[in-house]
Design an enzyme around this catalytic site. Structure first.
Site, short mmCIF file in Angstrom:
data_model
loop_
_atom_site.label_atom_id
_atom_site.label_comp_id
_atom_site.label_asym_id
_atom_site.label_seq_id
_atom_site.Cartn_x
_atom_site.Cartn_y
_atom_site.Cartn_z
N CYS A 114 111.60 63.49 92.15
CA CYS A 114 111.16 63.32 93.55
C CYS A 114 112.03 62.33 94.31
CB CYS A 114 109.71 62.89 93.60
SG CYS A 114 108.59 64.12 92.91
N HIS A 250 109.00 60.00 101.07
CA HIS A 250 108.73 61.13 100.18
C HIS A 250 107.26 61.50 100.38
CE1 HIS A 250 108.17 63.72 96.85
NE2 HIS A 250 107.53 62.84 96.10
N ASN A 280 103.67 68.29 97.85
CA ASN A 280 104.79 67.51 97.31
C ASN A 280 105.89 68.49 96.89
OD1 ASN A 280 106.56 65.99 95.79
ND2 ASN A 280 104.97 64.91 94.63
O1 UT7 Z 1 106.14 62.81 93.64
C1 UT7 Z 1 106.05 62.14 92.41
C2 UT7 Z 1 105.08 61.09 92.52
N1 UT7 Z 1 103.74 61.59 92.38
C3 UT7 Z 1 102.80 60.96 93.04
O2 UT7 Z 1 103.09 60.08 93.81
C4 UT7 Z 1 101.37 61.30 92.76
C5 UT7 Z 1 100.62 60.03 92.53
N2 UT7 Z 1 99.19 60.18 92.26
C6 UT7 Z 1 98.33 60.69 93.16
O3 UT7 Z 1 98.71 61.15 94.23
C7 UT7 Z 1 96.85 60.61 92.84
O4 UT7 Z 1 96.66 59.83 91.70
C8 UT7 Z 1 96.18 62.00 92.65
C9 UT7 Z 1 96.07 62.73 93.97
C10 UT7 Z 1 96.98 62.80 91.65
C11 UT7 Z 1 94.74 61.83 92.11
O5 UT7 Z 1 93.99 60.96 92.95
P1 UT7 Z 1 93.10 59.80 92.29
O6 UT7 Z 1 92.35 59.18 93.40
O7 UT7 Z 1 94.04 58.92 91.52
O8 UT7 Z 1 92.11 60.59 91.38
P2 UT7 Z 1 91.91 60.50 89.78
O9 UT7 Z 1 93.08 61.09 89.08
O10 UT7 Z 1 91.49 59.13 89.42
O11 UT7 Z 1 90.67 61.45 89.62
C12 UT7 Z 1 89.40 61.13 90.19
C13 UT7 Z 1 88.42 62.18 89.76
C14 UT7 Z 1 88.41 62.42 88.25
O12 UT7 Z 1 87.07 62.68 87.88
P3 UT7 Z 1 86.20 61.53 87.19
O13 UT7 Z 1 86.96 61.13 85.95
O14 UT7 Z 1 86.13 60.42 88.20
O15 UT7 Z 1 84.91 62.22 86.92
C15 UT7 Z 1 89.22 63.68 88.09
O16 UT7 Z 1 88.86 64.42 86.94
O17 UT7 Z 1 88.78 63.44 90.36
C16 UT7 Z 1 88.86 64.44 89.33
N3 UT7 Z 1 89.88 65.40 89.74
C17 UT7 Z 1 89.62 66.44 90.55
N4 UT7 Z 1 88.48 66.84 91.14
C18 UT7 Z 1 88.56 67.93 91.93
C19 UT7 Z 1 91.21 65.42 89.41
N5 UT7 Z 1 91.80 66.47 90.01
C20 UT7 Z 1 90.85 67.11 90.71
C21 UT7 Z 1 90.85 68.24 91.54
N6 UT7 Z 1 89.69 68.61 92.12
N7 UT7 Z 1 91.97 68.95 91.80
#
Ligand code: UT7
Length: 323
Positions: A114, A250, A280
């Site tokens: 990225c 980005h 992304n």
């Molecule tokens: O370009 C390269 C760099 N990449 C990035 O910059 C990405 C960086 N990371 C992110 O953008 C974020 O961490 C995400 C968008 C990937 C995730 O957001 P988050 O606020 O960190 O959520 P999380 O991973 O902590 O997940 C929260 C909850 C979890 O459930 P529990 O454990 O709280 O019950 C996940 O299982 O959301 C759940 N979850 C989803 N729910 C519905 C994860 N993916 C999904 C989904 N739909 N697609």
């Protein structure tokens, strides 16, 4: 007198197929609301069957050449930033070189995921200021839809396909920050973070593999490292966030974009945001945002721009340029 790498034109290409968040609701346990609120993404483009990264890149390159009023033969260096090249070799760049009718010069790929476009821009700048090239075509192009695990809700909803290209040309400057062109760059990587963002396959394992990410960990690094690299790049030429007209970040996550802007003391009215429409697109996201920022009248000649990106590696960096 100082040689500067000045922007002469930008262009982009997006595959025709638009995939809204609702498409995922029918396939995995997710909602439009979750995707929008956690990432800012509303839709993304996916390449058609048989449409490859070099197809996207060549279309973006031709669009940028048109805007620049140049023919491919007037370019002497072509760099493609990509992690999803068509073939193991030759490079996507040499394939694009041939496709657009560039018969001289040289072409090569840069792979910093990225952060690829920031790394490629920095390499093109080095080629121009050292006199090795007069005009460089810098392209970010990706088909991340090919390495998405569509069963994994934590990653599949985040990525899209696309390409953007920028033509840089050598021009004389006076060495001050009033010069048009690239003013400063800052590149970093730390291979100890391999496991938080990677593809679990590759040539050497004779598999293609899928993207794997510990989202929360990557998020934490992004928030900390993006503002720091932007500050470092600006500081190299005695500038601060107050001098910035536009941050062109980005486009991975709207929350990361907002947090970085706030750390830099730059209001969201001075940030180009396209993540809602593209998701992304990895190395393509910055040139896509630059092209649309110019097209919709945000970015104008003379504006001070900071681009910043982080991706697998981890690799991250920033480029300061006057448009
Ligand atoms: O370009 C390269 C760099 N990449 C990035 O910059 C990405 C960086 N990371 C992110 O953008 C974020 O961490 C995400 C968008 C990937 C995730 O957001 P988050 O606020 O960190 O959520 P999380 O991973 O902590 O997940 C929260 C909850 C979890 O459930 P529990 O454990 O709280 O019950 C996940 O299982 O959301 C759940 N979850 C989803 N729910 C519905 C994860 N993916 C999904 C989904 N739909 N697609």
């Amino acid at each position: 007198m100082t040689i500067r790498a000045v922007v002469r034109g930008v262009g982009h290409y997006l595959p025709e197929r638009v995939v809204p968040n609702a498409w995922f609701e029918d396939r995995i346990d997710t909602t439009d609301d979750w995707i929008k609120s956690r990432s800012g993404i509303e839709r993304r483009h996916f390449a058609a069957d048989g449409e490859t990264t070099s197809d996207l890149a060549a279309n973006a390159a031709n669009a940028a050449l048109d805007i620049a009023g140049l023919k491919a033969d007037e370019i002497d260096a072509l760099i493609v930033a990509t992690s999803t090249a068509d073939l193991t070799f030759p490079s996507a760049a040499t394939m694009v070189q041939h496709r657009i009718g560039m018969t001289g010069g040289f072409a090569f790929d840069v792979q910093a995921v990225c952060a690829g476009f920031v790394f490629a821009l920095s390499q093109a700048n080095a080629l121009i200021v050292s006199g090795q090239a007069k005009r460089a075509l810098v392209i970010g192009a990706e088909t991340f839809s090919r390495i998405i695990d569509f069963e994994d809700r934590a990653t599949s909803v985040l990525f899209g396909d696309g390409a953007g290209a920028l033509v840089l040309e050598a021009a004389d400057g006076d060495g001050s920050t009033a010069d048009r062109g690239i003013l400063a760059t800052d590149l970093n990587s730390d291979g100890s973070f391999r496991d938080i963002l990677y593809v679990d396959g590759g040539v050497s394992t004779q598999t293609t593999g899928y993207l794997r990410m510990q989202g929360k960990e990557v998020f934490r690094h992004a928030v900390e490292k993006l503002a720091a690299t932007a500050h470092t790049a600006l500081g190299k030429v005695g500038l601060t966030g107050d001098d910035v007209d536009w941050i062109v970040p980005h486009q991975a996550n709207l929350r990361i974009i907002k947090s970085t802007a706030s750390k830099m003391g730059v209001g969201m009215d001075r940030v180009v945001v396209t993540v809602q429409d593209h998701g992304n697109t990895s190395a393509a996201s910055i040139p896509l945002a630059l092209t649309l920022g110019v097209a919709n009248g945000q970015i104008k000649e003379g504006d001070l721009i900071v681009t910043e990106a982080i991706g697998g590696g981890l690799a991250w960096g920033a480029v300061v340029l006057r448009w």
